[in-house]
Design a protein around this motif. Sequence first.
Motif, PDB file in Angstrom:
ATOM      1  N   VAL A  96       0.840  -1.200   0.000  1.00  0.00           N
ATOM      2  CA  VAL A  96       0.000   0.000   0.000  1.00  0.00           C
ATOM      3  C   VAL A  96       0.871   1.243   0.000  1.00  0.00           C
ATOM      4  CG1 VAL A  96      -1.611   1.358   1.397  1.00  0.00           C
ATOM      5  CG2 VAL A  96      -2.024  -1.084   1.040  1.00  0.00           C
ATOM      6  N   GLU A  97       1.870   1.253   0.869  1.00  0.00           N
ATOM      7  CA  GLU A  97       2.716   2.437   0.988  1.00  0.00           C
ATOM      8  C   GLU A  97       3.538   2.707  -0.265  1.00  0.00           C
ATOM      9  OE1 GLU A  97       4.828   1.496   4.575  1.00  0.00           O
ATOM     10  OE2 GLU A  97       3.376   2.569   5.836  1.00  0.00           O
ATOM     11  N   ALA A  98       3.765   1.668  -1.074  1.00  0.00           N
ATOM     12  CA  ALA A  98       4.576   1.834  -2.289  1.00  0.00           C
ATOM     13  C   ALA A  98       3.779   2.409  -3.462  1.00  0.00           C
ATOM     14  CB  ALA A  98       5.185   0.494  -2.694  1.00  0.00           C
ATOM     15  N   VAL A  99       2.444   2.447  -3.350  1.00  0.00           N
ATOM     16  CA  VAL A  99       1.615   2.928  -4.467  1.00  0.00           C
ATOM     17  C   VAL A  99       1.865   4.412  -4.707  1.00  0.00           C
ATOM     18  CG1 VAL A  99      -0.770   3.350  -5.208  1.00  0.00           C
ATOM     19  CG2 VAL A  99      -0.164   1.173  -4.129  1.00  0.00           C
ATOM     20  N   THR A 100       1.983   4.782  -5.971  1.00  0.00           N
ATOM     21  CA  THR A 100       2.200   6.178  -6.352  1.00  0.00           C
ATOM     22  C   THR A 100       0.997   6.719  -7.112  1.00  0.00           C
ATOM     23  OG1 THR A 100       3.204   5.649  -8.499  1.00  0.00           O
ATOM     24  CG2 THR A 100       4.672   5.705  -6.573  1.00  0.00           C
ATOM     25  N   VAL A 101       0.944   8.036  -7.217  1.00  0.00           N
ATOM     26  CA  VAL A 101      -0.112   8.682  -8.002  1.00  0.00           C
ATOM     27  C   VAL A 101      -0.085   8.193  -9.438  1.00  0.00           C
ATOM     28  CG1 VAL A 101      -0.841  10.893  -8.985  1.00  0.00           C
ATOM     29  CG2 VAL A 101      -0.273  10.743  -6.549  1.00  0.00           C
ATOM     30  N   GLU A 102       1.107   8.077  -9.994  1.00  0.00           N
ATOM     31  CA  GLU A 102       1.216   7.657 -11.391  1.00  0.00           C
ATOM     32  C   GLU A 102       0.753   6.213 -11.574  1.00  0.00           C
ATOM     33  OE1 GLU A 102       1.441   7.665 -15.268  1.00  0.00           O
ATOM     34  OE2 GLU A 102       1.646   9.453 -14.008  1.00  0.00           O
ATOM     35  N   GLN A 103       1.029   5.342 -10.633  1.00  0.00           N
ATOM     36  CA  GLN A 103       0.566   3.953 -10.728  1.00  0.00           C
ATOM     37  C   GLN A 103      -0.954   3.887 -10.711  1.00  0.00           C
ATOM     38  OE1 GLN A 103       2.624   2.198  -7.394  1.00  0.00           O
ATOM     39  NE2 GLN A 103       4.222   1.310  -8.683  1.00  0.00           N
ATOM     40  N   ILE A 104      -1.583   4.684  -9.856  1.00  0.00           N
ATOM     41  CA  ILE A 104      -3.043   4.713  -9.807  1.00  0.00           C
ATOM     42  C   ILE A 104      -3.603   5.242 -11.121  1.00  0.00           C
ATOM     43  CG2 ILE A 104      -5.037   5.803  -8.698  1.00  0.00           C
ATOM     44  CD1 ILE A 104      -3.450   5.763  -6.080  1.00  0.00           C
ATOM     45  N   ARG A 105      -3.044   6.328 -11.590  1.00  0.00           N
ATOM     46  CA  ARG A 105      -3.522   6.910 -12.840  1.00  0.00           C
ATOM     47  C   ARG A 105      -3.399   5.904 -13.988  1.00  0.00           C
ATOM     48  NH1 ARG A 105      -0.225  10.954 -13.047  1.00  0.00           N
ATOM     49  NH2 ARG A 105      -1.591  12.426 -11.925  1.00  0.00           N
ATOM     50  N   LYS A 106      -2.260   5.239 -14.081  1.00  0.00           N
ATOM     51  CA  LYS A 106      -2.032   4.264 -15.159  1.00  0.00           C
ATOM     52  C   LYS A 106      -2.981   3.084 -15.039  1.00  0.00           C
ATOM     53  CE  LYS A 106       1.556   1.317 -17.186  1.00  0.00           C
ATOM     54  NZ  LYS A 106       2.976   0.869 -17.071  1.00  0.00           N
ATOM     55  N   ALA A 107      -3.141   2.541 -13.819  1.00  0.00           N
ATOM     56  CA  ALA A 107      -4.009   1.377 -13.634  1.00  0.00           C
ATOM     57  C   ALA A 107      -5.454   1.705 -13.965  1.00  0.00           C
ATOM     58  CB  ALA A 107      -3.894   0.863 -12.198  1.00  0.00           C
ATOM     59  N   PHE A 108      -5.950   2.861 -13.522  1.00  0.00           N
ATOM     60  CA  PHE A 108      -7.338   3.225 -13.799  1.00  0.00           C
ATOM     61  C   PHE A 108      -7.553   3.506 -15.286  1.00  0.00           C
ATOM     62  CE2 PHE A 108      -8.100   3.247  -9.359  1.00  0.00           C
ATOM     63  CZ  PHE A 108      -9.477   3.265  -9.189  1.00  0.00           C
ATOM     64  N   ARG A 109      -6.597   4.122 -15.938  1.00  0.00           N
ATOM     65  CA  ARG A 109      -6.760   4.370 -17.367  1.00  0.00           C
ATOM     66  C   ARG A 109      -6.798   3.077 -18.167  1.00  0.00           C
ATOM     67  NH1 ARG A 109      -2.613   9.469 -18.459  1.00  0.00           N
ATOM     68  NH2 ARG A 109      -3.957  11.111 -17.572  1.00  0.00           N
ATOM     69  N   GLN A 110      -6.031   2.089 -17.717  1.00  0.00           N
ATOM     70  CA  GLN A 110      -5.983   0.819 -18.438  1.00  0.00           C
ATOM     71  C   GLN A 110      -7.142  -0.104 -18.092  1.00  0.00           C
ATOM     72  OE1 GLN A 110      -2.115  -0.781 -17.475  1.00  0.00           O
ATOM     73  NE2 GLN A 110      -1.092   0.326 -19.142  1.00  0.00           N
ATOM     74  N   ARG A 111      -7.686   0.027 -16.872  1.00  0.00           N
ATOM     75  CA  ARG A 111      -8.629  -0.982 -16.401  1.00  0.00           C
ATOM     76  C   ARG A 111     -10.054  -0.485 -16.223  1.00  0.00           C
ATOM     77  NH1 ARG A 111      -5.372  -5.029 -14.337  1.00  0.00           N
ATOM     78  NH2 ARG A 111      -7.236  -6.306 -14.551  1.00  0.00           N
TER      79      ARG A 111
END
Length: 434
Positions: free
Chosen positions: A404-419
């Motif tokens: 959880v602590e390793a998650v970044t804003v960019e990872q969230i943005r990328k995952a939501f755009r793809q999924r």
Amino acid sequence: MFVRAMLSIVLLLVSVASIAGPKIQHWTLGNGARVYFVPAKELPMLQIRVTFDAGSSRDPAGRAGLARLTGAMLNEGAGDLSANDIALRLESLGAELGAGVDRDMAAINLRSLSDSELLDPALDLFAKILAAPSFPAASLERHRAQALVALQKEAQSPGAVAEKTFYRELYGDHLYAHNPLGAEGSIKDITRDDLLQFHRRYFVGANAWIVIVGDASKRQARKIAERIVGKLPAGEPAAPLPAVNPLYAKKSKQIDFPATQTHIIMGQPGLRRGDPDYFPLYVGNYILGGGGLISRLSVEVREKKGYSYSVYSYFYPLRQAGPMIAGLQTKNTQRDDALKLVNKVISDFVAQGPTQAELEAAKKHITGSFPLRLDSNGKIAENLAVIGFYGLPLTYLDEFIPNVEAVTVEQIRKAFRQRVHPDNMLTVTVGGGR
């Protein structure tokens, strides 16, 4: 000063220990059943959970509801014991038995004191229930009648109608489409032979996972596992479920219902257990709609516009892609405006992602509440059952907070755009005219 420094170190160690996951021991029995064990000596109790790949997705054609009926009737008789015999024995031993069925799995739980004079007969009874349920005809008729009444109640609940319709429309011909409770026609057609055949096929060692948590050594846990499921026939594991087809276009379903409010459920196929995007999607959804009153959906839809008392979103991972769902309840006259706003909030989040401040707040809430997920043997057993059934790493609980602590804003943005695809959502509305 020295005492204060030492106290700080002790408190830090206690804090770290409190969020560390339980140390999981794992082995496999000769019949293929997989065992997961966590010793916990604090209380003289044992929590045992046996799961089978025997959820409603295994219901045969024309027999929707069979998995649930099978699970519900396990304690209605076993061997030469009646339901009353089983209930009286459990009561005399101070033991508790429970069962549940969802789309993926059937789970049967035993909670008992660890004193051998009470535990041994409880284990023998549990093993008998798992291996040789009798499914008496009279009990089947009673459970059939109860299921039909439950279906009638669901038909009178706009929320239940919305949920059933959502799964049916989202999954189509997939095995996740039908209601685990079944349907009126299929419930009426289920026979005792259907129950026996379902049990014979799926309640076998190769299709079983057993979790033991509590006051026992590893040596004792090995004996307990063998005693409970070791004598089940090996059988064969359930066949892999087919993949879920994505939605390629927007889809909607409106159902008229005599109510002043409209129930809304919208979403699409989301992710399966073990998905590499799980943590970015999990943390991101906490910000979007999983974090209660502080989530974006709640702030925009509830606080600013007053369209709904409660609005939410979540991912429900399964063996295959479970749904990503957003939902709310609103006045019929506000339905279109509320829907438009929910769509906008989701679309904006997918396009832009969260702010750094939102991410830090989400991490703080998620990691701060994590110990509550492991504060009892029952909760630990539930988590271990998920780890075992879905083949997650044994270090999953230890690594949860670091992930959880390793998650970044960019990872969230990328995952939501793809999924997550706002233009390809299914929307189900159940309510009266505007």
